[in-house]
Design a protein around this motif. Structure first.
Motif, mmCIF file in Angstrom:
data_model
loop_
_atom_site.group_PDB
_atom_site.id
_atom_site.type_symbol
_atom_site.label_atom_id
_atom_site.label_comp_id
_atom_site.label_asym_id
_atom_site.label_seq_id
_atom_site.Cartn_x
_atom_site.Cartn_y
_atom_site.Cartn_z
ATOM 1 N N LEU A 88 0.811 -1.220 0.000
ATOM 2 C CA LEU A 88 0.000 0.000 0.000
ATOM 3 C C LEU A 88 0.845 1.271 0.000
ATOM 4 C CD1 LEU A 88 -2.860 -1.126 2.373
ATOM 5 C CD2 LEU A 88 -3.179 -0.272 0.046
ATOM 6 N N THR A 89 2.141 1.143 0.178
ATOM 7 C CA THR A 89 3.016 2.315 0.037
ATOM 8 C C THR A 89 3.291 2.635 -1.429
ATOM 9 O OG1 THR A 89 5.076 1.024 0.142
ATOM 10 C CG2 THR A 89 4.125 1.776 2.233
ATOM 11 N N SER A 90 2.916 1.730 -2.323
ATOM 12 C CA SER A 90 3.097 1.974 -3.761
ATOM 13 C C SER A 90 2.129 3.045 -4.251
ATOM 14 C CB SER A 90 2.849 0.680 -4.549
ATOM 15 O OG SER A 90 2.712 0.949 -5.936
ATOM 16 N N GLU A 91 2.559 3.848 -5.184
ATOM 17 C CA GLU A 91 1.682 4.869 -5.762
ATOM 18 C C GLU A 91 0.551 4.260 -6.578
ATOM 19 O OE1 GLU A 91 3.765 7.299 -8.554
ATOM 20 O OE2 GLU A 91 4.724 5.597 -9.565
ATOM 21 N N HIS A 92 0.668 2.970 -6.904
ATOM 22 C CA HIS A 92 -0.351 2.305 -7.729
ATOM 23 C C HIS A 92 -1.441 1.637 -6.895
ATOM 24 C CE1 HIS A 92 2.289 2.965 -11.117
ATOM 25 N NE2 HIS A 92 3.261 2.345 -10.493
ATOM 26 N N TRP A 93 -1.261 1.615 -5.577
ATOM 27 C CA TRP A 93 -2.211 0.939 -4.692
ATOM 28 C C TRP A 93 -2.976 1.961 -3.850
ATOM 29 C CZ3 TRP A 93 -2.222 -4.410 -2.416
ATOM 30 C CH2 TRP A 93 -1.697 -5.348 -3.321
ATOM 31 N N ARG A 94 -4.233 1.619 -3.551
ATOM 32 C CA ARG A 94 -4.997 2.452 -2.620
ATOM 33 C C ARG A 94 -5.847 1.556 -1.718
ATOM 34 N NH1 ARG A 94 -7.677 4.816 -7.663
ATOM 35 N NH2 ARG A 94 -9.583 3.615 -8.036
ATOM 36 N N LEU A 95 -6.190 2.091 -0.564
ATOM 37 C CA LEU A 95 -6.926 1.359 0.465
ATOM 38 C C LEU A 95 -8.341 1.897 0.597
ATOM 39 C CD1 LEU A 95 -6.890 -0.662 2.908
ATOM 40 C CD2 LEU A 95 -6.143 1.281 4.315
#
Length: 231
Positions: A198-205
């Motif tokens: 979730l620290t990736s710019e491509h992931w969101r929570l």
């Protein structure tokens, strides 16, 4: 319009999504709930981990689906994450619903909270299958008695090889456009692997105030979440 390919977690087949599909269809999207080999009406089909990955890839490529939103719940996040890498530009987004995620060389069993040996012993003692949960196991998960009854009725033993064989990833999972849906009654925080991704710019929570089976407990809200990810 998106093409939703939806894969439920352990013990469950395509019927798990029955109450989620109508709002997706009403919005004009395609829906493709999938039963993996060895489960539900395919329970007599032999299956390992890569069988499940191929089930998903075959559904997408066989139907020539584009603009795919690939949804994996619980265990199914492991084959879904692998399949997402393999379908190339057919993929629009992955949505992991309170799920495990694949780790290259790891398995569902290797992340088991009681230890891999304990989990594999459970499977061996049950003839090579993971036994479904019973009614008491669903307490505290925001489910009505009727919803629990449907869950139990829909469940079949889960083929053990799919849980013990390793995942195979060709590139970092954090590079995929991904939404992780955390169901808060099943624990307030994602596991460490997911938290790092979730620290990736491509992931969101996204969070939901329900238990681990939102397609049963809050199907309309889950559909709303999925529709937002297809926008």
């Amino acid at each position: 319009m998106a093409e939703f390919v939806l894969v439920a977690g352990a013990w469950l087949g395509s019927s798990a999504w029955d109450e989620v599909l109508p709002p997706l269809r009403a919005a004009g999207h395609g829906t493709h709930p999938l039963t993996l080999s060895g489960l539900a009406d395919k329970r007599d089909v032999p299956a390992g981990q890569q069988t499940h990955v191929q089930d998903i890839v075959d559904e997408i490529e066989g139907r020539d689906l584009r603009d795919v939103v690939l949804v994996g719940h619980s265990y199914a996040g492991i084959p879904v994450g692998q399949a997402a890498e393999r379908i190339g530009d057919r993929l629009t987004r992955v949505v992991f619903v309170d799920s495990e995620v694949p780790v290259d060389g790891g398995s569902f069993a290797s992340g088991w909270w009681q230890g891999q040996a304990t989990f594999e012993a459970q499977i061996a003692a049950n003839g090579g299958y993971w036994a479904p949960l019973d009614v008491a196991d669903f307490e505290g998960q925001d489910l009505t008695d009727e919803q629990i009854a449907r869950l139990v009725a829909a469940s079949t033993p889960h083929p053990g090889a799919t849980l013990t064989e390793p995942a195979v990833l060709s590139r970092p999972l954090g590079e995929l456009p991904t939404t992780y849906v955390k169901c808060l009654l099943d624990g307030p925080e994602p596991n460490d692997t997911v938290a790092k991704l979730l620290t990736s710019e491509h992931w969101r929570l996204v969070t939901m105030a329900t238990g681990h089976w939102p397609m049963f407990s809050q199907p309309a809200e889950l559909a709303r979440v999925l529709l937002a990810e297809a926008a």
